[in-house]
Design a protein around this motif. Sequence first.
Motif, PDB file in Angstrom:
ATOM      1  N   THR A 144      30.512  39.995  20.651  1.00 39.05           N
ATOM      2  CA  THR A 144      30.173  39.888  22.063  1.00 39.05           C
ATOM      3  C   THR A 144      28.823  39.194  22.158  1.00 39.05           C
ATOM      4  O   THR A 144      27.880  39.575  21.453  1.00 39.05           O
ATOM      5  CB  THR A 144      30.089  41.269  22.725  1.00 39.05           C
ATOM      6  OG1 THR A 144      31.364  41.910  22.623  1.00 39.05           O
ATOM      7  CG2 THR A 144      29.697  41.179  24.189  1.00 39.05           C
ATOM      8  N   GLU A 145      28.738  38.183  23.025  1.00 36.71           N
ATOM      9  CA  GLU A 145      27.484  37.456  23.239  1.00 36.71           C
ATOM     10  C   GLU A 145      27.020  37.731  24.664  1.00 36.71           C
ATOM     11  O   GLU A 145      27.801  37.590  25.602  1.00 36.71           O
ATOM     12  CB  GLU A 145      27.704  35.967  23.037  1.00 36.71           C
ATOM     13  CG  GLU A 145      26.457  35.144  23.277  1.00 36.71           C
ATOM     14  CD  GLU A 145      26.725  33.649  23.138  1.00 36.71           C
ATOM     15  OE1 GLU A 145      25.879  32.980  22.551  1.00 36.71           O
ATOM     16  OE2 GLU A 145      27.780  33.174  23.610  1.00 36.71           O
ATOM     17  N   VAL A 146      25.761  38.126  24.802  1.00 35.78           N
ATOM     18  CA  VAL A 146      25.189  38.440  26.121  1.00 35.78           C
ATOM     19  C   VAL A 146      23.948  37.581  26.318  1.00 35.78           C
ATOM     20  O   VAL A 146      23.070  37.536  25.450  1.00 35.78           O
ATOM     21  CB  VAL A 146      24.817  39.928  26.237  1.00 35.78           C
ATOM     22  CG1 VAL A 146      24.217  40.220  27.606  1.00 35.78           C
ATOM     23  CG2 VAL A 146      26.024  40.813  25.991  1.00 35.78           C
ATOM     24  N   THR A 204      28.319  37.563  29.964  1.00 33.18           N
ATOM     25  CA  THR A 204      28.838  38.134  28.725  1.00 33.18           C
ATOM     26  C   THR A 204      30.054  37.337  28.300  1.00 33.18           C
ATOM     27  O   THR A 204      30.881  36.976  29.132  1.00 33.18           O
ATOM     28  CB  THR A 204      29.240  39.608  28.934  1.00 33.18           C
ATOM     29  OG1 THR A 204      28.092  40.342  29.358  1.00 33.18           O
ATOM     30  CG2 THR A 204      29.768  40.226  27.675  1.00 33.18           C
ATOM     31  N   ALA A 205      30.149  37.053  27.006  1.00 27.21           N
ATOM     32  CA  ALA A 205      31.303  36.326  26.469  1.00 27.21           C
ATOM     33  C   ALA A 205      31.833  37.066  25.250  1.00 27.21           C
ATOM     34  O   ALA A 205      31.070  37.445  24.373  1.00 27.21           O
ATOM     35  CB  ALA A 205      30.902  34.903  26.086  1.00 27.21           C
ATOM     36  N   ASP A 256      33.218  45.362  20.690  1.00 30.29           N
ATOM     37  CA  ASP A 256      33.558  46.435  21.625  1.00 30.29           C
ATOM     38  C   ASP A 256      32.394  46.862  22.529  1.00 30.29           C
ATOM     39  O   ASP A 256      32.506  47.837  23.271  1.00 30.29           O
ATOM     40  CB  ASP A 256      34.099  47.641  20.862  1.00 30.29           C
ATOM     41  CG  ASP A 256      33.145  48.128  19.782  1.00 30.29           C
ATOM     42  OD1 ASP A 256      32.105  47.485  19.547  1.00 30.29           O
ATOM     43  OD2 ASP A 256      33.459  49.152  19.156  1.00 30.29           O
ATOM     44  N   MET A 257      31.279  46.136  22.519  1.00 32.93           N
ATOM     45  CA  MET A 257      30.143  46.488  23.373  1.00 32.93           C
ATOM     46  C   MET A 257      30.495  46.242  24.834  1.00 32.93           C
ATOM     47  O   MET A 257      30.987  45.180  25.192  1.00 32.93           O
ATOM     48  CB  MET A 257      28.900  45.678  23.000  1.00 32.93           C
ATOM     49  CG  MET A 257      27.695  46.070  23.857  1.00 32.93           C
ATOM     50  SD  MET A 257      26.145  45.297  23.372  1.00 32.93           S
ATOM     51  CE  MET A 257      26.356  43.658  24.009  1.00 32.93           C
ATOM     52  N   VAL A 264      31.881  40.981  13.508  1.00 30.38           N
ATOM     53  CA  VAL A 264      30.574  40.624  12.967  1.00 30.38           C
ATOM     54  C   VAL A 264      30.105  41.759  12.038  1.00 30.38           C
ATOM     55  O   VAL A 264      30.185  42.932  12.394  1.00 30.38           O
ATOM     56  CB  VAL A 264      29.564  40.325  14.106  1.00 30.38           C
ATOM     57  CG1 VAL A 264      29.279  41.539  14.939  1.00 30.38           C
ATOM     58  CG2 VAL A 264      28.295  39.737  13.577  1.00 30.38           C
ATOM     59  N   PRO A 265      29.673  41.432  10.822  1.00 30.54           N
ATOM     60  CA  PRO A 265      29.266  42.475   9.868  1.00 30.54           C
ATOM     61  C   PRO A 265      28.047  43.266  10.374  1.00 30.54           C
ATOM     62  O   PRO A 265      27.065  42.678  10.835  1.00 30.54           O
ATOM     63  CB  PRO A 265      28.898  41.683   8.607  1.00 30.54           C
ATOM     64  CG  PRO A 265      29.603  40.379   8.749  1.00 30.54           C
ATOM     65  CD  PRO A 265      29.649  40.099  10.220  1.00 30.54           C
TER      66      PRO A 265
END
Length: 106
Positions: free
Chosen positions: A101-103, A87-88, A65-66, A5-6
């Motif tokens: 990363t989606e939280v 988290t995905a 990388d979060m 993601v930019p």
Amino acid sequence: MVTRVPPSLLRHRIGVEPYLGDGAYGPIYGPLVEHAALVGQVARMVRAADGREVVSSAQIIAAPDMDCPAGSRVTLPGGRITTALSTAAHTAPGLPVPASTEVMCE
């Protein structure tokens, strides 16, 4: 080709204290780490890591990388502290879409 993601789209700053497990006195968290993220705050029904259906009041998109496992403590841009429900990691090797990363948070 876009591989992550930019950074220009990640307009917010959040703090994450990764959940490490439970100790004798309750949850144990790692050190606070700040991340650039895109935060949306809307009530949305989601499934938590343990399978329960719960309401998420904040959704976060961040770099792939979060480190933010379910149970982590998250400080949102306005200062509200919440807990990560799930988290995905989104990846699509070979496709021109960004990894992220989606939280979902309480």
